[in-house]
Design an enzyme around this catalytic site. Structure first.
Site, PDB file in Angstrom:
ATOM      1  N   THR A  75       0.754  -0.895  -0.350  1.00 60.07           N
ATOM      2  CA  THR A  75      -0.172  -0.063  -0.223  1.00 60.07           C
ATOM      3  C   THR A  75       0.143   1.265  -0.114  1.00 60.07           C
ATOM      4  OG1 THR A  75      -0.082   0.157   1.763  1.00 60.07           O
ATOM      5  CG2 THR A  75      -1.649  -0.897   1.887  1.00 60.07           C
ATOM      6  N   VAL A 111       3.448  -1.263   4.521  1.00 58.13           N
ATOM      7  CA  VAL A 111       2.729   0.189   4.877  1.00 58.13           C
ATOM      8  C   VAL A 111       2.804   1.044   5.180  1.00 58.13           C
ATOM      9  CG1 VAL A 111       0.489   0.837   6.913  1.00 58.13           C
ATOM     10  CG2 VAL A 111       0.412  -2.014   6.065  1.00 58.13           C
ATOM     11  N   ILE A 155       6.997  -2.609   7.904  1.00 61.95           N
ATOM     12  CA  ILE A 155       6.571  -0.851   7.843  1.00 61.95           C
ATOM     13  C   ILE A 155       7.324   0.152   6.259  1.00 61.95           C
ATOM     14  CG2 ILE A 155       6.980   1.162   9.083  1.00 61.95           C
ATOM     15  CD1 ILE A 155       4.787  -0.975   9.601  1.00 61.95           C
ATOM     16  N   LYS A 156       6.543   0.888   5.718  1.00 60.21           N
ATOM     17  CA  LYS A 156       7.389   1.166   4.513  1.00 60.21           C
ATOM     18  C   LYS A 156       8.321   2.754   4.385  1.00 60.21           C
ATOM     19  CE  LYS A 156       5.694   1.435   0.424  1.00 60.21           C
ATOM     20  NZ  LYS A 156       4.399   1.492  -0.803  1.00 60.21           N
ATOM     21  N   ILE A 157       9.694   3.254   4.408  1.00 69.76           N
ATOM     22  CA  ILE A 157       9.648   4.108   5.245  1.00 69.76           C
ATOM     23  C   ILE A 157      10.779   4.596   3.887  1.00 69.76           C
ATOM     24  CG2 ILE A 157      11.135   5.683   6.655  1.00 69.76           C
ATOM     25  CD1 ILE A 157      10.933   2.973   8.860  1.00 69.76           C
TER      26      ILE A 157
END
Length: 223
Positions: free
Chosen positions: A18, A49, A76-78
């Site tokens: 996403t 995410v 976790i997308k960073i």
């Protein structure tokens, strides 16, 4: 959500990616959407995410919140900004899975992987759109990871056609994120369609329309 259901019903899927733009188009509660996706794809499938914060401490806070609330195999997308790299280092020590995103160069991917990201997400088509070569960037990332014995994997994103996906796969990219249109086109070919139509026509000319292999064992054929 219907596209996700269709994809997981038909295809060999590893997870869902996403981003804030896609999520915001739904115009409803962010967490509700993520929970619906998690319920649809099961706990073991990857759900990537993205956080919004641009300060390391806030990125870490968001990551811990999402991990606790959504659960399962979450990444976790960073973004690969300096504060993002700092957050990746912190979250690596906390055992939270990370996907480094907004990657446009091999150097960004290398930095994120060394910091602790398990996946790096180069933007293939967006690189092409700025007169770069997205596939070449993927190749460079893979070469750097091999040269430095880095275990992080490439999750290539931003595709507009099947050829881009094909080239990334040939280059050794481990994962791709594609939209529903590109996903369907990965299997589409007019000769496949015509072959299926011919097989069915030949079969039905002898065994009858709507008859399957389990229907015809008792049927006698007049020659």
């Amino acid at each position: 959500m219907q596209e996700i259901k269709k994809a997981f019903d038909l295809y060999p899927m590893s997870g869902v990616t996403t981003n804030p733009t896609i999520i915001s188009k739904e115009k409803r509660n962010f967490i509700d959407i993520l929970k619906e996706i998690r319920n649809e794809i099961d706990e073991d499938k990857m759900l990537h995410v993205q956080v919004i914060s641009q300060k390391a401490e806030e990125i870490v806070k968001e990551a811990e919140y999402l991990k606790e609330l959504i659960g399962g195999n979450i990444y976790i997308k960073i973004s690969v900004i300096p504060e993002g790299i700092k957050a990746i280092k912190i979250l690596k020590k906390k055992g939270i899975n990370i996907t480094a995103t907004d990657i446009f160069t091999a150097e960004q991917a290398l930095m994120a992987a060394i910091a602790g990201a398990q996946f790096v997400a180069p933007y293939v088509n967006r690189i092409d759109n700025i007169s770069g070569n997205g596939v070449d960037v993927v190749v460079q990332i893979i070469q750097l990871f091999k040269a430095h014995n880095i275990s992080a994997k490439v999750l290539a994103v931003s595709f507009k056609n099947v050829q881009q996906v094909h080239q990334v796969a040939l280059a050794g990219g481990q994962s791709v994120t594609v939209n529903a249109e590109v996903m369907d086109k990965l299997l589409s070919h007019p000769l496949t369609d015509s072959s299926v139509e011919q097989f069915i026509s030949d079969w039905e000319s002898v065994y009858g329309k709507g008859k399957y292999t389990y229907d015809v064992s008792h049927i006698e054929i007049n020659n």
